[in-house]
Design a protein around this motif. Structure first.
Motif, PDB file in Angstrom:
ATOM      1  N   LEU A 184     -48.456  92.525  21.523  1.00 25.36           N
ATOM      2  CA  LEU A 184     -47.848  91.715  20.465  1.00 25.36           C
ATOM      3  C   LEU A 184     -46.697  92.472  19.812  1.00 25.36           C
ATOM      4  O   LEU A 184     -45.605  91.911  19.603  1.00 25.36           O
ATOM      5  CB  LEU A 184     -48.904  91.354  19.427  1.00 25.36           C
ATOM      6  N   LEU A 185     -46.901  93.747  19.496  1.00 25.62           N
ATOM      7  CA  LEU A 185     -45.838  94.549  18.893  1.00 25.62           C
ATOM      8  C   LEU A 185     -44.686  94.793  19.869  1.00 25.62           C
ATOM      9  O   LEU A 185     -43.546  94.994  19.441  1.00 25.62           O
ATOM     10  CB  LEU A 185     -46.396  95.895  18.413  1.00 25.62           C
ATOM     11  N   ALA A 186     -44.989  94.757  21.172  1.00 19.76           N
ATOM     12  CA  ALA A 186     -43.933  94.965  22.166  1.00 19.76           C
ATOM     13  C   ALA A 186     -42.900  93.843  22.143  1.00 19.76           C
ATOM     14  O   ALA A 186     -41.773  94.021  22.629  1.00 19.76           O
ATOM     15  CB  ALA A 186     -44.553  95.071  23.559  1.00 19.76           C
ATOM     16  N   LEU A 187     -43.254  92.690  21.588  1.00 17.45           N
ATOM     17  CA  LEU A 187     -42.322  91.564  21.504  1.00 17.45           C
ATOM     18  C   LEU A 187     -41.362  91.699  20.330  1.00 17.45           C
ATOM     19  O   LEU A 187     -40.384  90.956  20.243  1.00 17.45           O
ATOM     20  CB  LEU A 187     -43.093  90.243  21.362  1.00 17.45           C
ATOM     21  N   SER A 188     -41.641  92.617  19.417  1.00 18.38           N
ATOM     22  CA  SER A 188     -40.843  92.715  18.201  1.00 18.38           C
ATOM     23  C   SER A 188     -39.537  93.455  18.457  1.00 18.38           C
ATOM     24  O   SER A 188     -39.497  94.436  19.203  1.00 18.38           O
ATOM     25  CB  SER A 188     -41.634  93.438  17.109  1.00 18.38           C
ATOM     26  N   CYS A 189     -38.470  92.951  17.825  1.00 16.21           N
ATOM     27  CA  CYS A 189     -37.191  93.659  17.880  1.00 16.21           C
ATOM     28  C   CYS A 189     -36.945  94.425  16.584  1.00 16.21           C
ATOM     29  O   CYS A 189     -35.841  94.913  16.332  1.00 16.21           O
ATOM     30  CB  CYS A 189     -36.049  92.686  18.155  1.00 16.21           C
ATOM     31  N   SER A 190     -37.976  94.513  15.734  1.00 17.12           N
ATOM     32  CA  SER A 190     -37.907  95.315  14.508  1.00 17.12           C
ATOM     33  C   SER A 190     -38.528  96.686  14.760  1.00 17.12           C
ATOM     34  O   SER A 190     -39.163  96.925  15.789  1.00 17.12           O
ATOM     35  CB  SER A 190     -38.660  94.620  13.368  1.00 17.12           C
ATOM     36  N   ASP A 191     -38.357  97.566  13.800  1.00 19.01           N
ATOM     37  CA  ASP A 191     -39.002  98.870  13.838  1.00 19.01           C
ATOM     38  C   ASP A 191     -40.475  98.672  13.453  1.00 19.01           C
ATOM     39  O   ASP A 191     -40.787  98.244  12.341  1.00 19.01           O
ATOM     40  CB  ASP A 191     -38.324  99.818  12.858  1.00 19.01           C
ATOM     41  N   VAL A 195     -45.883  99.387  10.644  1.00 18.78           N
ATOM     42  CA  VAL A 195     -47.082  98.631  11.033  1.00 18.78           C
ATOM     43  C   VAL A 195     -48.051  99.531  11.795  1.00 18.78           C
ATOM     44  O   VAL A 195     -49.270  99.487  11.571  1.00 18.78           O
ATOM     45  CB  VAL A 195     -46.699  97.409  11.893  1.00 18.78           C
ATOM     46  N   GLN A 196     -47.537 100.361  12.692  1.00 16.52           N
ATOM     47  CA  GLN A 196     -48.393 101.259  13.456  1.00 16.52           C
ATOM     48  C   GLN A 196     -49.083 102.275  12.543  1.00 16.52           C
ATOM     49  O   GLN A 196     -50.243 102.630  12.774  1.00 16.52           O
ATOM     50  CB  GLN A 196     -47.569 101.976  14.529  1.00 16.52           C
ATOM     51  N   ILE A 197     -48.377 102.727  11.500  1.00 14.52           N
ATOM     52  CA  ILE A 197     -48.989 103.637  10.519  1.00 14.52           C
ATOM     53  C   ILE A 197     -50.114 102.923   9.779  1.00 14.52           C
ATOM     54  O   ILE A 197     -51.201 103.485   9.554  1.00 14.52           O
ATOM     55  CB  ILE A 197     -47.943 104.164   9.521  1.00 14.52           C
ATOM     56  N   GLU A 198     -49.886 101.662   9.407  1.00 13.39           N
ATOM     57  CA  GLU A 198     -50.915 100.893   8.710  1.00 13.39           C
ATOM     58  C   GLU A 198     -52.133 100.693   9.594  1.00 13.39           C
ATOM     59  O   GLU A 198     -53.281 100.804   9.135  1.00 13.39           O
ATOM     60  CB  GLU A 198     -50.353  99.533   8.272  1.00 13.39           C
ATOM     61  N   VAL A 199     -51.898 100.384  10.858  1.00 14.27           N
ATOM     62  CA  VAL A 199     -53.005 100.197  11.793  1.00 14.27           C
ATOM     63  C   VAL A 199     -53.784 101.490  11.972  1.00 14.27           C
ATOM     64  O   VAL A 199     -55.017 101.508  11.984  1.00 14.27           O
ATOM     65  CB  VAL A 199     -52.480  99.693  13.161  1.00 14.27           C
ATOM     66  N   THR A 200     -53.051 102.612  12.074  1.00  7.80           N
ATOM     67  CA  THR A 200     -53.708 103.916  12.216  1.00  7.80           C
ATOM     68  C   THR A 200     -54.538 104.244  10.982  1.00  7.80           C
ATOM     69  O   THR A 200     -55.640 104.805  11.084  1.00  7.80           O
ATOM     70  CB  THR A 200     -52.661 105.021  12.449  1.00  7.80           C
TER      71      THR A 200
END
Length: 319
Positions: A184-191, A195-200
């Motif tokens: 899902l994140l691979a579809l994003s054209c944003s940084d 979000v990855q920090i929040e998930v971690t």
């Protein structure tokens, strides 16, 4: 929809098992049977615990919640999976994709919380039996259940909202059968760093339930080994063998899926591992508790005997 000179994604294209197209009909039949069995078996467990007085204990209260969580899991994954197999690939809305990810993640977290609570219940029952009834009263069990639901479903909301605020543009193709976080994140054209920090920040604390379960079972094993008789040890171990089996399968599968490096791992193997915890575990859990637990076996037998008697009486009245 145009925004910042990009065509924003409003739909997601799931490829499913694109390399297994010749076997899609067989896979559909298999997963449809699994879906029906999972839903009916978990629902039957809930009904049995609710109606059979002998099963009105904390362990079975937690088991009904685990069955509810598994029903949520299988109904968030299996209908889309079956649709992918019928259409060979399918399109869902981006909102639907986020909703699927939310309920999948929340039920996964709820499973973890409930298995942790159940390990604490087994620890008290074996290591501190004299205080078990005083501690594991109805009110305390209810608080544990409500806390598990609130923590699981509220913790996911924050970063699902963060994901929804990203820009998604360009390709809308996910080579999977459901909307997992990484594709899902691979579809994003944003940084996606924030979000990855929040998930971690949410993933790291989830290690503590796993450690808590390990420590609990270390105490349980030491306590069982101190029981002088073989019969006593077997009886004590039988009370937690079902839970230990479920915990082992659950965490080994998750560790293999998310902790093993993805480099060198094919998309097919990733999908198969995902099937284990999204489709198979919700089916396996009630089966393990049914076949390894004498109380539930007796409850099944009594229920079927009563059902057969009712059918015989109904047929006799008609004749």
């Amino acid at each position: 929809m145009l925004q910042n000179n990009f065509t924003m994604i409003t739909e997601v294209h799931l490829l499913g098992f694109n390399n297994l197209y010749p076997h899609n009909i067989l896979l559909f039949i298999l997963f449809f049977i699994i879906y029906c069995l999972t839903t009916s078996w978990n629902f039957l467990l809930i009904v049995l615990v609710a109606t059979i007085r002998n099963l009105h204990s904390p362990m079975y209260m937690f088991l009904t919640q685990l069955s509810l969580s598994d029903i949520i899991m299988t109904n968030s994954i299996s209908p889309i999976l079956l649709r992918v197999l019928v259409d060979r690939q399918t399109i869902i809305t981006f909102t639907g994709c986020l909703a699927q990810y939310y309920f999948f993640s929340a039920s996964l977290g709820l499973d973890t919380m409930l298995l942790t609570v159940m390990s604490y219940d087994r620890y008290l029952a074996i290591c501190n039996p004299l205080r078990y009834n005083a501690i594991m009263n109805y009110l305390f069990c209810l608080k544990l259940i409500i806390s598990s639901w609130l923590v699981s479903f509220s913790a996911i909301i924050k970063y699902v909202v963060s994901i929804s605020n990203l820009n998604f543009c360009g390709s809308n193709v996910i080579d999977h059968f459901f909307c997992d976080l990484t594709p899902l994140l691979a579809l994003s054209c944003s940084d996606t760093y924030v979000v990855q920090i929040e998930v971690t920040s949410i993933t790291i604390p989830s290690v503590f339930p796993f450690l808590f379960i390990i420590v609990s079972y270390c105490y349980i094993v030491f306590t069982i080994l101190r029981i002088p008789t073989v019969t006593g040890r077997q009886k004590a171990f039988s009370t937690c063998s079902s839970h230990l089996t479920v915990v082992s399968i659950y965490f080994v599968t998750l560790l293999c899926t998310y902790m093993v490096p993805t480099r060198g791992k094919s998309s097919t193997s990733s999908k198969i591992l995902s099937l284990l915890y999204t489709v198979m575990i919700p089916l396996i859990n009630p089966l393990i508790y049914s076949f390894r637990n004498t109380d539930i076996q007796e409850a099944f037998q009594k229920t079927f005997i009563k059902l057969a008697a009712c059918i015989d009486i109904t047929l006799a009245c008609k004749t």
